[in-house]
Design a protein around this motif. Structure first.
Motif, mmCIF file in Angstrom:
data_model
loop_
_atom_site.group_PDB
_atom_site.id
_atom_site.type_symbol
_atom_site.label_atom_id
_atom_site.label_comp_id
_atom_site.label_asym_id
_atom_site.label_seq_id
_atom_site.Cartn_x
_atom_site.Cartn_y
_atom_site.Cartn_z
ATOM 1 N N LEU A 67 -8.026 -4.314 -0.469
ATOM 2 C CA LEU A 67 -7.212 -3.345 0.272
ATOM 3 C C LEU A 67 -6.464 -4.022 1.417
ATOM 4 O O LEU A 67 -5.295 -3.714 1.663
ATOM 5 C CB LEU A 67 -8.080 -2.203 0.802
ATOM 6 C CG LEU A 67 -8.589 -1.223 -0.236
ATOM 7 C CD1 LEU A 67 -9.596 -0.268 0.383
ATOM 8 C CD2 LEU A 67 -7.440 -0.457 -0.871
ATOM 9 N N MET A 68 -7.128 -4.925 2.099
ATOM 10 C CA MET A 68 -6.488 -5.630 3.215
ATOM 11 C C MET A 68 -5.359 -6.540 2.734
ATOM 12 O O MET A 68 -4.489 -6.911 3.509
ATOM 13 C CB MET A 68 -7.524 -6.443 4.005
ATOM 14 C CG MET A 68 -8.587 -5.579 4.692
ATOM 15 S SD MET A 68 -7.908 -4.446 5.929
ATOM 16 C CE MET A 68 -7.612 -5.579 7.267
ATOM 17 N N ARG A 69 -5.357 -6.861 1.435
ATOM 18 C CA ARG A 69 -4.265 -7.645 0.847
ATOM 19 C C ARG A 69 -3.191 -6.744 0.236
ATOM 20 O O ARG A 69 -2.226 -7.223 -0.340
ATOM 21 C CB ARG A 69 -4.807 -8.589 -0.225
ATOM 22 C CG ARG A 69 -5.645 -9.722 0.297
ATOM 23 C CD ARG A 69 -6.010 -10.722 -0.794
ATOM 24 N NE ARG A 69 -6.693 -10.130 -1.939
ATOM 25 C CZ ARG A 69 -8.000 -9.960 -2.047
ATOM 26 N NH1 ARG A 69 -8.787 -10.322 -1.057
ATOM 27 N NH2 ARG A 69 -8.522 -9.414 -3.130
ATOM 28 N N GLY A 70 -3.399 -5.426 0.302
ATOM 29 C CA GLY A 70 -2.412 -4.496 -0.228
ATOM 30 C C GLY A 70 -2.642 -4.112 -1.670
ATOM 31 O O GLY A 70 -1.758 -3.560 -2.320
ATOM 32 N N LEU B 296 0.825 -1.209 0.000
ATOM 33 C CA LEU B 296 0.000 0.000 0.000
ATOM 34 C C LEU B 296 0.859 1.258 0.000
ATOM 35 O O LEU B 296 0.605 2.190 -0.766
ATOM 36 C CB LEU B 296 -0.945 0.013 1.206
ATOM 37 C CG LEU B 296 -2.071 -1.005 1.205
ATOM 38 C CD1 LEU B 296 -2.841 -0.960 2.521
ATOM 39 C CD2 LEU B 296 -3.009 -0.789 0.026
ATOM 40 N N TYR B 297 1.870 1.286 0.850
ATOM 41 C CA TYR B 297 2.718 2.474 0.908
ATOM 42 C C TYR B 297 3.514 2.626 -0.395
ATOM 43 O O TYR B 297 3.681 3.737 -0.901
ATOM 44 C CB TYR B 297 3.650 2.441 2.119
ATOM 45 C CG TYR B 297 4.359 3.755 2.301
ATOM 46 C CD1 TYR B 297 3.661 4.894 2.671
ATOM 47 C CD2 TYR B 297 5.723 3.874 2.060
ATOM 48 C CE1 TYR B 297 4.293 6.113 2.806
ATOM 49 C CE2 TYR B 297 6.369 5.090 2.188
ATOM 50 C CZ TYR B 297 5.650 6.203 2.568
ATOM 51 O OH TYR B 297 6.269 7.419 2.690
ATOM 52 N N GLY B 298 3.940 1.518 -0.952
ATOM 53 C CA GLY B 298 4.638 1.563 -2.238
ATOM 54 C C GLY B 298 3.753 2.126 -3.336
ATOM 55 O O GLY B 298 4.207 2.902 -4.178
ATOM 56 N N ALA B 299 2.471 1.758 -3.312
ATOM 57 C CA ALA B 299 1.528 2.278 -4.314
ATOM 58 C C ALA B 299 1.327 3.780 -4.137
ATOM 59 O O ALA B 299 1.235 4.527 -5.120
ATOM 60 C CB ALA B 299 0.191 1.545 -4.218
#
Length: 187
Positions: free
Chosen positions: A169-172, A18-21
């Motif tokens: 989302l919970m999977r990133g 998520l942060y990478g995205a």
């Protein structure tokens, strides 16, 4: 378990994804070339903050509706990853150990101020309130056209994030709209 600390858990992978995205989206060339966001440390910080605020809002809004504490925890861990990244970047830029906490405090104040301004502006009936918040925080030198484009993009991102599956989302897995799609659209 002695070795449990050395195993990467799925939550860490999710946060990393998520942060990478968020960072990848904030680095999209269109923001700097077409929207004319200043291509500076501050400009990049502001775009990371904007995308983080939008995603945290999505995660937080669903927590209230669903009562799922996992999303709230995910949001907190995502914010913690942002703070770790800022800390590492400060140190990489040569900021001394004694100055890092002071700079981190300033970043935290900037984040919370922008978060409050953006969320209030997104809820405002007048769409220009959001444009003004973006202009004030991201386009300090003045760029009303860029602020209008960025506001359209961010509103579309909110709609897109709201439509995304909680499980994904919970999977990133997160998808932001293409910033190129909002270049030179009429206001």
């Amino acid at each position: 378990m002695i070795l449990a600390r050395f195993r990467r858990n799925s939550q860490a992978r999710t946060i990393h994804a998520l942060y990478g995205a968020i960072v990848a989206q904030a680095r999209s060339v269109a923001f700097y070339a077409d929207y004319r966001v200043p291509d500076t440390v501050e400009g990049r910080f502001d775009l990371v903050v904007l995308h983080l605020v939008l995603l945290l809002n999505r995660l937080g809004g669903r927590v209230e509706a669903s009562g799922d504490p996992g999303q709230e925890l995910l949001g907190q861990e995502l914010f913690d990853a942002f703070c770790r990244d800022l800390d590492a970047n400060l140190r990489e830029m040569g900021v001394g150990d004694l100055a890092v906490p002071k700079r981190m405090r300033a970043f935290a104040e900037a984040f919370y101020g922008r978060q409050a301004a953006y969320l209030a502006a997104l809820d405002a009936a007048d769409e220009r309130v959001f444009e003004k918040a973006l202009a004030r925080n991201i386009f300090a030198a003045g760029n009303d056209a860029g602020a209008a484009q960025l506001a359209r993009y961010a509103r579309a991102a909110v709609t897109s994030l709201d439509a995304q599956d909680d499980g994904a989302l919970m999977r990133g897995e997160v998808v932001f709209p293409s910033p190129e799609a909002f270049v030179h659209q009429p206001t």
